[in-house]
Design a protein around this motif. Structure first.
Motif, PDB file in Angstrom:
ATOM      1  N   HIS A 149     -35.873  43.176  -1.758  1.00  0.00           N
ATOM      2  CA  HIS A 149     -35.963  42.648  -0.502  1.00  0.00           C
ATOM      3  C   HIS A 149     -34.672  42.605   0.185  1.00  0.00           C
ATOM      4  CE1 HIS A 149     -36.709  39.706   3.110  1.00  0.00           C
ATOM      5  NE2 HIS A 149     -35.494  38.934   2.459  1.00  0.00           N
ATOM      6  N   HIS A 150     -33.636  42.169  -0.634  1.00  0.00           N
ATOM      7  CA  HIS A 150     -32.309  42.211  -0.109  1.00  0.00           C
ATOM      8  C   HIS A 150     -31.745  43.490   0.056  1.00  0.00           C
ATOM      9  CE1 HIS A 150     -31.204  38.082  -0.226  1.00  0.00           C
ATOM     10  NE2 HIS A 150     -31.901  37.822  -1.026  1.00  0.00           N
ATOM     11  N   ARG A 151     -32.038  44.573  -0.842  1.00  0.00           N
ATOM     12  CA  ARG A 151     -31.687  46.126  -0.551  1.00  0.00           C
ATOM     13  C   ARG A 151     -32.172  46.369   0.754  1.00  0.00           C
ATOM     14  NH1 ARG A 151     -30.936  49.890  -4.349  1.00  0.00           N
ATOM     15  NH2 ARG A 151     -32.213  48.631  -5.834  1.00  0.00           N
ATOM     16  N   ARG A 152     -33.537  46.060   1.397  1.00  0.00           N
ATOM     17  CA  ARG A 152     -33.850  46.465   2.400  1.00  0.00           C
ATOM     18  C   ARG A 152     -33.234  45.664   3.729  1.00  0.00           C
ATOM     19  NH1 ARG A 152     -38.775  45.743  -0.284  1.00  0.00           N
ATOM     20  NH2 ARG A 152     -39.027  43.798   0.526  1.00  0.00           N
ATOM     21  N   MET A 153     -32.995  44.317   3.433  1.00  0.00           N
ATOM     22  CA  MET A 153     -31.992  43.409   4.586  1.00  0.00           C
ATOM     23  C   MET A 153     -30.578  43.947   4.386  1.00  0.00           C
ATOM     24  SD  MET A 153     -32.154  41.241   6.527  1.00  0.00           S
ATOM     25  CE  MET A 153     -33.770  40.489   6.214  1.00  0.00           C
ATOM     26  N   LEU A 154     -29.817  44.148   3.589  1.00  0.00           N
ATOM     27  CA  LEU A 154     -28.742  44.981   3.308  1.00  0.00           C
ATOM     28  C   LEU A 154     -28.693  46.104   4.286  1.00  0.00           C
ATOM     29  CD1 LEU A 154     -27.175  44.349  -0.163  1.00  0.00           C
ATOM     30  CD2 LEU A 154     -26.419  43.100   1.800  1.00  0.00           C
ATOM     31  N   ALA A 155     -29.593  47.135   4.040  1.00  0.00           N
ATOM     32  CA  ALA A 155     -29.725  48.274   4.892  1.00  0.00           C
ATOM     33  C   ALA A 155     -29.688  47.874   6.480  1.00  0.00           C
ATOM     34  CB  ALA A 155     -30.703  49.114   4.247  1.00  0.00           C
ATOM     35  N   PHE A 156     -30.412  47.143   6.627  1.00  0.00           N
ATOM     36  CA  PHE A 156     -30.617  46.702   8.177  1.00  0.00           C
ATOM     37  C   PHE A 156     -29.344  46.299   8.888  1.00  0.00           C
ATOM     38  CE2 PHE A 156     -31.874  43.366  11.326  1.00  0.00           C
ATOM     39  CZ  PHE A 156     -32.074  44.377  12.405  1.00  0.00           C
ATOM     40  N   LEU A 157     -29.067  45.085   8.100  1.00  0.00           N
ATOM     41  CA  LEU A 157     -27.719  44.537   8.465  1.00  0.00           C
ATOM     42  C   LEU A 157     -26.602  45.592   8.722  1.00  0.00           C
ATOM     43  CD1 LEU A 157     -28.163  41.077   6.579  1.00  0.00           C
ATOM     44  CD2 LEU A 157     -28.408  41.437   9.179  1.00  0.00           C
ATOM     45  N   TYR A 158     -26.286  46.080   7.436  1.00  0.00           N
ATOM     46  CA  TYR A 158     -24.875  47.043   7.584  1.00  0.00           C
ATOM     47  C   TYR A 158     -25.110  48.429   8.454  1.00  0.00           C
ATOM     48  CZ  TYR A 158     -22.776  43.856   4.255  1.00  0.00           C
ATOM     49  OH  TYR A 158     -22.301  43.076   3.758  1.00  0.00           O
ATOM     50  N   SER A 159     -26.213  48.406   9.341  1.00  0.00           N
ATOM     51  CA  SER A 159     -26.281  49.597  10.259  1.00  0.00           C
ATOM     52  C   SER A 159     -25.909  48.971  11.314  1.00  0.00           C
ATOM     53  CB  SER A 159     -27.761  49.817  10.207  1.00  0.00           C
ATOM     54  OG  SER A 159     -28.542  49.016  10.917  1.00  0.00           O
ATOM     55  N   THR A 160     -25.590  47.753  11.535  1.00  0.00           N
ATOM     56  CA  THR A 160     -24.761  46.982  12.617  1.00  0.00           C
ATOM     57  C   THR A 160     -23.240  47.233  12.579  1.00  0.00           C
ATOM     58  OG1 THR A 160     -26.616  45.517  12.766  1.00  0.00           O
ATOM     59  CG2 THR A 160     -24.500  44.996  13.970  1.00  0.00           C
TER      60      THR A 160
END
Length: 339
Positions: free
Chosen positions: A237-248
């Motif tokens: 779950h955190h892998r997916r969240m990190l990917a989304f957040l660090y695209s910012t």
């Protein structure tokens, strides 16, 4: 150490009362209410209505898409209703979301937030005294509060104001004008808190003549559960969240600081192509290990206390995914609180 529980942004409104009561029963000091697909102030109302001890803090309410007066009315009502258990966390949000998701104008966030907090403080003072309103800043001008529209006078205390902060500028402002700062999961590593956030809070406190810097609540990325299998699920779950957040772009410095200079652009390329499902594959196991604390509930207190005890006054634990493991969660909270 203060221990708070995050509420899942996807949680239905109907499930919030039971979730808040569970957080209170398990011994958490408070509940952090995000703002993504629900109005944070509406969610906070539900949580406060169904608890008696729990602090409920928005983490964070988006300031610049709302009138300060509208926020002041809601925050004042929540504070009065709960006997002072409501705390107002404010965030600026990124330029793209302000412009393209909310169709609002974007301006430099730190000085605008300073103005916004000043407007709120003026409104709270008018509510407390039942008196007139007179605030004139660079971004907000409030000069009208007829008695018919004033909920005061009142002996209620205004809700504490917290700021969501990533970098030094907003942290310094929090040191000047806020009760505390809530960090973002992309910038909660101990080194950042020690070298950037804490010194900025101290500078802000000195500039405003405050006797002590604001409180720091760290919101680290944590993958946890009652057993190793549950931890592994949360890790993904955190892998997916990190990917989304660090695209910012605003969050990219944390990656660059660790030498991951090409990762932000690779993620942004996928976002520009609207290939959201491919984002997690770009975040390797090594990146997850670097940014996420992975441990069972029985292991977590020692790890978090060692990492954040010297630099933060409290931590936020991740949302509870199911009703299993309450005994382990309660023991974890008690052990953290003892540090």
């Amino acid at each position: 150490m203060l221990v708070y529980l995050a509420l899942d942004p996807q949680q239905s409104l109907a499930s919030v009362p039971a979730y808040a009561r569970r957080a209170e029963r398990l011994g958490f000091d408070g509940l952090h209410v995000p703002e993504t697909i629900h109005d944070s102030l509406a969610v906070a109302l539900l949580a406060l209505e169904h608890t008696t001890r729990l602090t409920v803090r928005t983490a964070v309410t988006l300031a610049f898409v709302r009138s300060p007066t509208a926020v002041a009315y809601a925050a004042w009502d929540l504070s009065v209703l709960s006997g002072g258990r409501f705390e107002l966390g404010l965030g600026s949000q990124i330029k793209q979301n302000i412009r393209d998701r909310f169709a609002m104008e974007w301006t430099e966030p730190v000085e605008r937030m300073r103005d916004y907090v000043g407007a709120l403080q003026a409104l709270f003072e008018a509510f407390r005294t039942g008196g007139s309103l007179n605030f004139e800043g660079a971004h907000y001008r409030l000069t009208r509060m007829q008695p018919y529209f004033n909920p005061g006078p009142s002996d209620a205390l205004p809700p504490p104001i917290w700021l969501g902060a990533v970098n030094a500028g907003m942290s310094e402002l929090a040191g000047e004008v806020a009760h505390g700062v809530v960090t973002h999961s992309t910038n909660s590593e101990p080194e950042h808190l020690r070298d950037v956030v804490r010194p900025a809070l101290q500078r802000g406190a000195i500039a405003s003549g405050r006797s002590a810097p604001a409180v720091v609540i760290a919101s680290p990325a944590v993958a946890t559960g009652v057993d190793d299998a549950a931890v592994a699920v949360e890790r993904e779950h955190h892998r997916r969240m990190l990917a989304f957040l660090y695209s910012t772009p605003a969050y990219a410095p944390a990656l660059i600081k660790r030498g991951l200079t090409d990762l932000p652009e690779r993620l942004r390329e996928l976002v520009r192509a609207q290939q959201w499902d491919r984002l997690p594959a770009v975040v390797t196991d090594a990146v997850v290990d670097e940014f996420v604390v992975c441990a069972r509930y029985d292991e977590l207190p020692q790890l978090l206390a060692a990492r954040f005890g010297p630099v933060a006054d409290g931590v936020v634990l991740p949302p509870l995914r199911n009703d299993a493991g309450d005994a382990a969660i309660q023991a974890c909270v008690a052990a953290l609180a003892a540090h």
